[in-house]
Design a protein around this motif. Structure first.
Motif, mmCIF file in Angstrom:
data_model
loop_
_atom_site.group_PDB
_atom_site.id
_atom_site.type_symbol
_atom_site.label_atom_id
_atom_site.label_comp_id
_atom_site.label_asym_id
_atom_site.label_seq_id
_atom_site.Cartn_x
_atom_site.Cartn_y
_atom_site.Cartn_z
ATOM 1 N N THR A 121 64.485 41.588 48.488
ATOM 2 C CA THR A 121 64.744 40.165 48.620
ATOM 3 C C THR A 121 63.590 39.388 47.994
ATOM 4 O OG1 THR A 121 65.348 38.435 50.226
ATOM 5 C CG2 THR A 121 63.631 39.985 50.888
ATOM 6 N N SER A 122 63.690 38.062 48.043
ATOM 7 C CA SER A 122 62.648 37.226 47.442
ATOM 8 C C SER A 122 62.554 35.919 48.208
ATOM 9 C CB SER A 122 62.945 36.968 45.952
ATOM 10 O OG SER A 122 64.223 36.372 45.795
ATOM 11 N N ARG A 125 65.474 32.994 49.981
ATOM 12 C CA ARG A 125 66.765 33.659 50.187
ATOM 13 C C ARG A 125 66.958 34.054 51.660
ATOM 14 N NH1 ARG A 125 69.419 34.946 45.534
ATOM 15 N NH2 ARG A 125 70.545 36.704 46.447
ATOM 16 N N ASN A 128 70.610 34.587 52.730
ATOM 17 C CA ASN A 128 71.132 35.922 52.417
ATOM 18 C C ASN A 128 70.692 36.937 53.468
ATOM 19 O OD1 ASN A 128 71.279 34.398 49.865
ATOM 20 N ND2 ASN A 128 71.912 36.354 48.982
ATOM 21 N N ARG A 129 69.430 36.848 53.848
ATOM 22 C CA ARG A 129 68.914 37.802 54.836
ATOM 23 C C ARG A 129 69.606 37.621 56.183
ATOM 24 N NH1 ARG A 129 64.150 36.401 51.966
ATOM 25 N NH2 ARG A 129 63.473 34.890 53.531
ATOM 26 N N PHE A 156 63.890 44.612 54.920
ATOM 27 C CA PHE A 156 63.791 43.728 53.768
ATOM 28 C C PHE A 156 62.457 43.981 53.080
ATOM 29 C CE2 PHE A 156 66.747 41.286 56.500
ATOM 30 C CZ PHE A 156 67.788 41.169 55.609
ATOM 31 N N ILE A 158 59.676 42.646 50.274
ATOM 32 C CA ILE A 158 59.224 41.468 49.532
ATOM 33 C C ILE A 158 57.734 41.584 49.245
ATOM 34 C CG2 ILE A 158 58.648 40.048 51.558
ATOM 35 C CD1 ILE A 158 59.953 37.665 50.045
ATOM 36 N N ASN A 219 70.324 45.509 46.871
ATOM 37 C CA ASN A 219 70.067 44.087 46.625
ATOM 38 C C ASN A 219 70.419 43.265 47.862
ATOM 39 O OD1 ASN A 219 69.220 44.610 44.011
ATOM 40 N ND2 ASN A 219 71.204 44.121 43.077
ATOM 41 N N ASP A 220 69.853 42.078 47.958
ATOM 42 C CA ASP A 220 70.076 41.266 49.165
ATOM 43 C C ASP A 220 71.363 40.444 49.103
ATOM 44 O OD1 ASP A 220 69.417 39.246 47.415
ATOM 45 O OD2 ASP A 220 67.799 38.407 48.631
ATOM 46 N N ASP A 221 72.225 40.776 48.151
ATOM 47 C CA ASP A 221 73.562 40.158 48.128
ATOM 48 C C ASP A 221 74.636 41.233 48.221
ATOM 49 O OD1 ASP A 221 73.189 41.317 45.679
ATOM 50 O OD2 ASP A 221 73.667 39.537 44.490
#
Length: 341
Positions: A121-122, A125, A128-129, A156, A158, A219-221
């Motif tokens: 993740t970034s 977002r 999304n999380r 997650f 980052i 990916n976080d999506d």
């Protein structure tokens, strides 16, 4: 006259005979002393050589340095202390005293995790999380239950802000204090072009922290069907070196204006086609491969994309590529493990 001359000659012969006897006796005496001296010296030499032989071969004192001698003495002292402590512990157990810190042998051994999932993740977002937490990752007690009962550890992943300690870093720290579901890469600076290095760092750190059967990048999506994932992985646990995902190939883009531009395009030959690799939405590697990445992280090359980079690390290794179509996350089809949102 003749009688007198004969007497004189006889006397001379006797005198010379006595001198010869005396000289012979003296020579014998000196010879005896010399031989005795040599025998004594040889005996001393033999004693000396025997001692030296003992010293060298270890029958006497070992031929070791002073430092080594001190280490041996220290080890012996520690051994004595350890033996004494073991005796004290045994005596304490007999009297009914048992330390709370001693492991409970009645408890079953802790189960090895099946898979550690890194959800990359970034900043910015959080929505999304939160959606992932509600959909499949869970939080709090439910997350702990997933880890303990199913052996699935999602986190997650980052890095840090280019302006370390700014509002973005602080927001992640606050979120992590609330949820406890982050792996924060302290030495990684968040940037889109640094995603391949981020993936490599995750695999390396996860392999050092957890002794799992598999390590996954997501990916976080992407939404994941946890139960189906566990079932699929159970069929591959006995394989030592596996790389699992939705395998694909594709064109290498050499124009800088293109979205998927590859700066090292020329390395992929005149055909400009990537080698077979797992699609980047979700892929997994086994424990042995994660350990390989951890050990060799400083020399493993990264390309423009993390899926290409990961695939390149295993080209020259004895790795089984498993093309599992259930990891094709383009749509939530029947039987799929993941789906992109």
């Amino acid at each position: 006259m003749q009688s007198r001359g004969s007497s004189n000659r006889l006397s001379g012969m006797v005198f010379r005979s006595r001198i010869s006897t005396l000289l012979l006796s003296m020579f014998a005496t000196f010879a005896s002393l010399y031989v005795a001296g040599r025998l004594w010296q040889d005996a001393e030499n033999r004693v000396y050589l025997a001692k030296e032989l003992d010293r060298i071969t270890g029958q006497g004192q070992s031929a070791i340095s002073v430092d080594d001698t001190l280490k041996i003495i220290a080890c012996r002292e520690q051994q004595k202390k350890l033996s004494a402590l073991e005796m004290e512990l045994a005596a304490a157990k007999q009297e009914g005293f048992v330390s709370k810190n001693l492991p409970d042998t009645k408890k079953p051994p802790k189960k090895q995790p099946l898979v550690v999932i890194g959800v990359l993740t970034s900043f910015g977002r959080k929505n999304n999380r939160d959606a992932i937490r509600k959909a499949w990752m869970a939080t709090g007690v439910a997350l702990t239950k997933m880890e303990e009962e199913k052996g699935i550890i999602p986190r997650f992943v980052i890095g840090r802000s280019p302006n370390r300690g700014d509002n973005m870093d602080q927001a992640i720290d606050r979120e992590n204090r609330q949820t406890g579901d982050f792996i924060i890469l302290e030495d990684h600076v968040e940037a889109l072009e640094e995603l391949p290095k981020k993936t490599k760092t995750f695999f390396a750190l996860a392999a050092e922290k957890w002794e799992a059967d598999f390590y996954a990048k997501v990916n976080d999506d992407v939404y994941v069907n946890i139960d189906l994932l566990a079932n699929v992985l159970a069929t591959h646990v006995d394989k030592p070196r596996v790389y699992i995902g939705c395998m694909k190939s594709g064109e290498v883009f050499s124009e800088q204006s293109q979205k998927w531009y590859e700066p090292d395009w020329w390395k992929f030959g005149d055909g400009k086609t990537y080698f077979r690799h797992a699609s980047g939405e979700m892929f997994l590697i086994s424990k042995a491969l994660a350990k390989f990445v951890s050990i060799n992280r400083s020399i493993l090359r990264t390309y423009a994309h993390d899926d290409i980079s990961t695939g390149s690390w295993f080209i020259g290794l004895d790795v089984k590529h498993i093309d599992e179509r259930k990891f094709c996350c383009s749509s939530w089809s029947s039987g799929a493990i993941c789906a992109g949102v």
